[in-house]
Design an enzyme around this catalytic site. Structure first.
Site, short mmCIF file in Angstrom:
data_model
loop_
_atom_site.label_atom_id
_atom_site.label_comp_id
_atom_site.label_asym_id
_atom_site.label_seq_id
_atom_site.Cartn_x
_atom_site.Cartn_y
_atom_site.Cartn_z
N SER A 153 -49.69 28.79 5.28
CA SER A 153 -49.61 29.77 6.55
C SER A 153 -50.26 31.15 5.85
O SER A 153 -51.31 31.12 5.57
CB SER A 153 -48.02 30.04 6.62
OG SER A 153 -47.87 30.62 7.64
N ASP A 236 -48.09 22.54 15.34
CA ASP A 236 -48.59 24.06 15.24
C ASP A 236 -48.85 24.31 16.65
O ASP A 236 -49.33 23.39 17.46
CB ASP A 236 -49.85 24.16 14.18
CG ASP A 236 -49.33 24.82 12.96
OD1 ASP A 236 -48.55 25.42 12.64
OD2 ASP A 236 -49.64 24.28 11.69
N HIS A 268 -45.02 23.47 11.95
CA HIS A 268 -45.75 24.37 10.87
C HIS A 268 -44.84 24.54 9.46
O HIS A 268 -45.42 25.14 8.53
CB HIS A 268 -45.62 26.04 11.47
CG HIS A 268 -46.10 26.81 10.72
ND1 HIS A 268 -47.35 27.04 10.97
CD2 HIS A 268 -45.56 28.08 10.06
CE1 HIS A 268 -47.80 28.19 10.00
NE2 HIS A 268 -46.59 28.59 9.56
N1 LIG Z 1 -41.52 34.81 13.48
C1 LIG Z 1 -41.80 33.77 12.78
C2 LIG Z 1 -41.23 33.82 11.30
C3 LIG Z 1 -42.05 33.26 10.31
O1 LIG Z 1 -43.02 32.72 10.36
C4 LIG Z 1 -41.30 32.95 8.82
C5 LIG Z 1 -39.88 33.24 8.66
C6 LIG Z 1 -39.46 33.00 7.51
C7 LIG Z 1 -39.87 32.42 6.57
C8 LIG Z 1 -41.06 31.73 6.91
C9 LIG Z 1 -41.75 32.06 8.14
N2 LIG Z 1 -43.00 31.45 8.25
C10 LIG Z 1 -43.80 30.79 7.49
O2 LIG Z 1 -43.50 30.49 6.31
C11 LIG Z 1 -41.89 32.19 13.08
O3 LIG Z 1 -41.64 32.36 14.46
O4 LIG Z 1 -41.69 31.14 12.68
#
Ligand SMILES: N[C@@H](CC(=O)c1ccccc1NC=O)C(=O)O
Length: 293
Positions: A153, A236, A268
């Site tokens: 990511s 995704d 994801h």
């Molecule tokens: N608002 C984001 C939050 C997010 O991407 C995320 C939150 C906590 C830990 C990891 C995350 N994303 C990827 O590793 C979502 O909708 O997934």
């Protein structure tokens, strides 16, 4: 009724909310489960592996990395640096050793790097920190047989920025043999107007200079020998899938050694969580890339 600009913003925010695209769980639950899986996996790795925790790679408080060491006498000792995700504002190295077990079992050193997430860190700082961590690892582990990167990511974005580095200002030029870019973002412009940018506070100029999609000529100069795998989850969002596909196509058109992996039955989060499993497709691919299958 919302006017169209607001509608567009809503849709953009939905596209850049990975948790809202998981077919497994609700948005809140998938994030909770993700953090739990990464934490537990990291604790497991720390209990099984020989480790060096919180090794400094710079002067800053956040400039520390964890090393997971295999029990082997082999001289063929590849090392993979894992760069965690979390939208440059969540997670840390404490949740980033989860993939170490199947890799150390096959004689691979795993390094999980920490960096200063927002709001403490900004984009330029995070990029310079991961670059510095790579240089530090090579200086400390000069006997390794190959250096590899894996990022998820936001961490895939940072890994792509490492590949795109002009190393002339650094003490050495790292030779990175392979890079696994998993569900990354390579063009930062679309997120400028979304909630993701609230803690980051990037200007357009910052987003442009930190977008790997704009730095492919530099990547070609610095990383022409690197085998790049661009991996994306079946579930995704369409925008995330487009980010990977377009970056892949640009790299391929530049004549780089790049492979696209569209990983079936993943979202994801599960696309990276499953690296705890030695039988998972991407684990096997990573080991194969390092000559350890
Ligand atoms: N608002 C984001 C939050 C997010 O991407 C995320 C939150 C906590 C830990 C990891 C995350 N994303 C990827 O590793 C979502 O909708 O997934």
């Amino acid at each position: 009724m919302k006017h169209s600009a607001e509608m567009e913003k809503d849709e953009l925010e939905r596209q850049y909310s990975p948790s809202r695209w998981s077919p497994r769980m609700s948005a809140d639950d998938v994030i909770k489960a993700h953090v739990k899986a990464l934490k537990e996996g990291t604790e497991q790795a720390r209990s099984l592996a020989q480790t060096l925790l919180s090794v400094p790679y710079g002067e800053g408080e956040g400039e520390k990395l964890d090393v997971y060491i295999p029990r082997t006498n082999s001289l063929d000792l590849p090392l993979v640096i894992y760069i965690h995700g979390g939208y440059w504002q969540f997670l840390g190295k404490e949740e980033s050793g989860f993939m170490a077990v199947p890799l150390i079992d096959k004689g691979v050193v795993v390094v999980a790097v920490g960096y200063d997430i927002a709001p403490k860190g900004n984009m330029d700082l995070m990029v310079s920190q991961v670059r510095k961590s790579v240089v530090s690892v090579i200086e400390q582990y000069s006997h390794i047989s190959g250096l590899y990167l894996c990022g998820h990511s936001a961490g895939a974005h940072l890994a792509a920025m490492v590949l795109s580095t002009d190393w002339s200002q650094y003490s050495i030029t790292p030779q990175i043999k392979g890079a696994f870019l998993v569900s990354g973002i390579y063009d930062l412009l679309p997120i400028l107007s979304t909630y993701v940018n609230e803690p980051l506070k990037m200007t357009q100029e910052v987003a442009v200079r930190n977008s790997p999609s704009q730095l492919v000529p530099q990547l070609k100069l610095s990383s022409s020998d690197c085998h790049i795998v661009v991996a994306v989850a079946e579930n995704d969002s369409p925008e995330f899938r487009k980010q990977s596909e377009e970056y892949y196509k640009t790299l391929e058109a530049s004549g780089l050694n790049v492979t696209m992996e569209d990983v079936a039955n993943t979202d994801h989060f599960s696309i990276i969580e499953q690296l705890v499993d030695g039988e998972y497709h991407l684990t096997k691919l990573l080991l194969k890339m390092m000559g350890k299958s």
